[in-house]
Design a protein around this motif. Structure first.
Motif, PDB file in Angstrom:
ATOM      1  N   GLY A   1       0.802  -1.216   0.000  1.00  0.00           N
ATOM      2  CA  GLY A   1       0.000   0.000   0.000  1.00  0.00           C
ATOM      3  C   GLY A   1       0.841   1.275   0.000  1.00  0.00           C
ATOM      4  O   GLY A   1       2.051   1.246   0.206  1.00  0.00           O
ATOM      5  N   GLU A   2       0.168   2.382  -0.239  1.00  0.00           N
ATOM      6  CA  GLU A   2       0.783   3.709  -0.166  1.00  0.00           C
ATOM      7  C   GLU A   2       0.028   4.544   0.855  1.00  0.00           C
ATOM      8  O   GLU A   2      -1.184   4.373   1.044  1.00  0.00           O
ATOM      9  N   LEU A   3       0.730   5.488   1.491  1.00  0.00           N
ATOM     10  CA  LEU A   3       0.037   6.428   2.370  1.00  0.00           C
ATOM     11  C   LEU A   3      -0.867   7.323   1.530  1.00  0.00           C
ATOM     12  O   LEU A   3      -0.456   7.812   0.475  1.00  0.00           O
ATOM     13  N   PRO A   4      -2.094   7.568   1.986  1.00  0.00           N
ATOM     14  CA  PRO A   4      -3.055   8.345   1.196  1.00  0.00           C
ATOM     15  C   PRO A   4      -2.918   9.842   1.445  1.00  0.00           C
ATOM     16  O   PRO A   4      -3.584  10.409   2.302  1.00  0.00           O
ATOM     17  N   LEU A   5      -2.052  10.497   0.702  1.00  0.00           N
ATOM     18  CA  LEU A   5      -1.873  11.938   0.860  1.00  0.00           C
ATOM     19  C   LEU A   5      -3.117  12.681   0.390  1.00  0.00           C
ATOM     20  O   LEU A   5      -3.814  12.241  -0.528  1.00  0.00           O
ATOM     21  N   PRO A   6      -3.431  13.826   1.005  1.00  0.00           N
ATOM     22  CA  PRO A   6      -4.595  14.615   0.572  1.00  0.00           C
ATOM     23  C   PRO A   6      -4.466  15.034  -0.885  1.00  0.00           C
ATOM     24  O   PRO A   6      -3.346  15.191  -1.400  1.00  0.00           O
TER      25      PRO A   6
END
Length: 340
Positions: A145-150
């Motif tokens: 997964g990836e961190l969900p940046l705004p």
């Protein structure tokens, strides 16, 4: 109360795309809400505004690598954003393209992770049952997964760890409690050495962070529920602080929402966990919080409404106007405000 009452002019170049090189070297606007006075400082100077009787409360949630990239059995690419776990391995999610994901559709991800669409949510998302859960699920998404940046951050950060607080502990958020991003271990040690107490709550930041207010009358807006936990040791720390005439200072709007959720429903503050959809806007009577660290928020957002409830709408918008004039950096990777 209308949505336009919380609008302000924000030049696009003030939306921070990268964090400062060092967390605590961001700028700090100190707002004295009663006096309607501001001071301009660096964040590490915040310790000068804290007294030994005060209590700082942080949100120890940790951002999940919640952006998953997979494909349907047909080969079509699918992006899934995890939001809330509602059962063993069952998650409420946002999906792109969502319309083509019908009930029964299977999505295949790397490392043997699979999900089957079980239905739609009331906010336009999907309920997906995954074939892994608990520790095995978390281990897998940590790798894929990836961190969900705004969405307003267009550049990938040089270091994704800068989108986690240094005290992040309990996985479950899909966005960082950004007011805490400015604190370093060194600064926290100095704060504690000064005799200032620290404590923690948990609120797993969810869809509400991404959901804009879409009604003209803000009273018609419905907040999305988020999980919170207020532990007994934090309740006891608050009681000691109040007894010693100290200030309970929330690090971030998520801490405010946690403390006020319990404070507004219980005669006496007590340890509690559950789901909150509390919506704080001007006219709210604060029961627990005396001071607030917070970043600069989106125009017409529920976050600026909360800040306006705490500091007063006119005072808040005036402070934001000064911040724009002074070139403060806005939103998640931006600068900080301390309201006392």
């Amino acid at each position: 109360m209308e949505l336009k009452d919380f609008d302000f002019y924000l030049p696009e170049h003030l939306i921070a795309q990268q964090p400062t090189k060092k967390r605590d070297e961001s700028r700090l606007l100190v707002l004295y809400k009663k006096e309607k006075k501001i001071e301009h400082k660096k964040f590490f100077q915040c310790i000068d505004y804290l007294n030994p009787e005060d209590l700082l409360i942080f949100n120890d949630t940790k951002v999940l690598p919640a952006r998953l990239f997979g494909q349907k059995e047909s080969g079509a690419k699918v992006e899934v954003m995890l939001l809330n776990e509602v059962g063993q391995g069952k998650w409420e999610c946002l999906a792109k393209p969502g319309k083509k994901l019908k009930v029964g559709s299977k999505v295949v991800f790397p490392l043997g992770l699979e999900g089957v669409v079980e239905g739609d949510t009331d906010f336009g998302g999907k309920r997906i049952q995954f074939n892994k859960h608990s520790g095995e699920f978390l281990e897998t998404i940590d790798k894929i997964g990836e961190l969900p940046l705004p969405p307003y951050i267009k550049e990938k950060p040089e270091d994704y760890n800068r989108y986690q607080t240094v005290y992040a502990k309990k996985e479950g958020a899909v966005a960082a409690p950004t007011a805490g991003l400015h604190f370093t271990e060194e600064l926290l040690n100095k704060i504690r050495e000064k005799g200032i107490q620290t404590a923690f709550v948990t609120l797993h930041v969810g869809l509400g962070t991404f959901r804009p207010v879409q009604v003209d009358n803000i009273l018609e807006h419905k907040m999305h529920s988020e999980f919170y936990s207020l532990p007994q040791e934090t309740v006891e720390a608050i009681e000691r602080c109040k007894k010693n005439n100290g200030r309970v200072i929330a690090v971030g709007t998520t801490v405010v929402r946690t403390l006020e959720t319990v404070g507004s429903t219980e005669e006496k503050l007590k340890a509690k966990s559950g789901w909150t959809d509390i919506f704080i806007y001007p006219g709210y009577n604060f029961k627990v919080v005396d001071g607030l660290f917070t970043n600069f928020h989106l125009p017409k957002s529920t976050l600026i409404m909360l800040v306006s409830a705490f500091a007063g709408r006119e005072t808040t918008l005036w402070a934001y106007e000064q911040a724009v004039k002074e070139g403060y950096r806005f939103f998640s990777f931006g600068d900080s405000m301390l309201i006392i």
